[in-house]
Write a protein that holds these residues in place. Structure first.
Motif: not given
Length: 392
Positions: A107-117, A338-347
């Motif tokens: 889900v971190t990727k959503v934050f990173t993408a937002a900063v780049v945009l 269409v739903l827009w989502a982002k999942s994440g998994a760490r141990y």
């Protein structure tokens, strides 16, 4: 020793910098039908007014063999529902604390993408720029065709590091410190996956490089830019980039991983192998605020926000259609919506955000799954998703 349904007798262990240490589990923590741990009831937040027997049932009965706890927040046009279940610590049987933090993984990727945009909106870069224009010493000349947009929508063709894919190696190296430069160098020893823009393959690599891009252009750390541009303005006090800290600061639920017939406490774990791609920590309340603000145009200007809702016209490497945009993933419901989502998994931790395009329906959850990095969706997460769709 204790019993987990489906696992027989197991020992809960925790890990530190000198190795794996067995932890004695009191008899009150025996996890089975009728035991105190199994009788923990979901806690429903008074912040939200919606009632949902279905969601209560979806997260009831924790801890079990698949998960030790769950936190959920669902928002609809009629209001919101928020609750938690399970235990925060198998050693003490303590309940999940209010506003418990957790690892959000990709889900971190959503934050990173937002900063780049945002940087694109400020004309500090163009999505069509070659990455090498800004990071000439990072990618070799053979990758000159890779653009910023391709980093974000997983069409760059960048290879990933070839690291052992087993839990024993991961546990032994859980405190290793990686730099983004080292990750990229290790990855580039492998051949490119495909030509830039030819296919889509979801990996962490594009976002690791995107984090480096943020730092080169702004002169500040990627975590500092996330704080300055997103978490600070939105008042997300429980959301942060941990950097070199392997712990989760503040109230949180422990994460556990099944290793053979043993449960290992994997709460403390260096996240430096996934910078800007999977390292952040947050809460369901903070992620709900962020998702609503993002989808309604308060984080990324409208002209650039469409990048997050636009799929590249290529095939996924599996042969199916591309499903990943800049930061998000599209899921088509049987109704055609269409739903827009982002999942994440760490141990130890599985999480996700999801919403309708207008942000009016939102689902945020965290599950401390005992096999968070396993194939497919966790059983608990599936129940949460089905219950949430039933609330629409």
């Amino acid at each position: 020793m204790s019993s987990l349904p489906g696992f027989g007798r197991v020992v809960v262990m925790e890990i530190n910098k000198v190795g794996i240490v067995a932890v004695s589990v009191a008899s009150a923590l025996v996890l089975g039908v009728g035991s105190p741990a199994a009788a923990v009831r979901p806690r429903v937040s008074t912040i939200c007014s919606l009632e949902s027997a279905g969601m209560g049932q979806a997260i009831a009965g924790l801890p079990d063999d698949a998960a030790t706890s769950a936190q959920v927040r669902v928002t609809t046009a009629a209001g919101c529902w928020e609750g938690a279940s399970g235990v925060a610590d198998l050693r003490t049987n303590a309940p999940v604390p209010a506003h418990a933090r957790f690892r959000i993984g990709s889900v971190t990727k959503v934050f990173t993408a937002a900063v780049v945009l945002q940087l694109a909106a400020e004309n500090r870069l163009s999505l069509d720029d070659s990455v090498r224009r800004h990071l000439p010493g990072v990618l070799p000349a053979s990758y000159s065709g890779v653009t910023v947009r391709q980093l974000l929508n997983h069409t760059s063709g960048l290879p990933s590091p070839a690291l052992p894919d087993d839990i024993a190696w991961a546990l032994a190296h859980r405190y290793d410190v990686w730099t983004p430069e080292r990750i990229v160098r290790t990855a580039l020893r492998n051949p490119r996956e495909f030509g830039p823009g030819d296919e889509q393959h979801y990996t962490n690599m594009g976002y690791i490089v995107a984090g480096m891009l943020i730092e080169k252009i702004t002169g500040h750390s990627y975590g500092g830019e996330v704080r300055r541009r997103i978490t600070g303005p939105l008042g997300l006090r429980d959301t942060y980039v941990p950097g070199l800290d392997p712990a989760i600061r503040g109230p949180h639920a422990h994460g556990y991983q099944v290793v053979g017939s043993t449960l290992v406490d994997v709460t403390k774990w260096s996240q430096t192998l996934t910078p800007a791609a999977g390292d952040m920590i947050s809460t369901v309340a903070d992620l709900d605020v962020f998702t609503e603000a993002l989808f309604t145009g308060r984080v990324v200007p409208a002209s650039l926000l469409e990048e997050m809702f636009t799929l590249p016209a290529v095939k996924d490497v599996s042969g199916g259609p591309a499903t990943h945009s800049a930061g998000l993933e599209a899921t088509t419901l049987p109704t055609g919506e269409v739903l827009w989502a982002k999942s994440g998994a760490r141990y130890g931790y599985s999480s996700a955000i999801g919403a309708s395009r207008d942000g009016g329906f939102r689902l945020i959850y965290s599950v401390t799954s005992t096999d968070a990095k396993g194939e497919g969706q966790t059983v608990t997460a599936e129940r949460i998703i089905y219950a949430a769709l039933g609330m629409r």
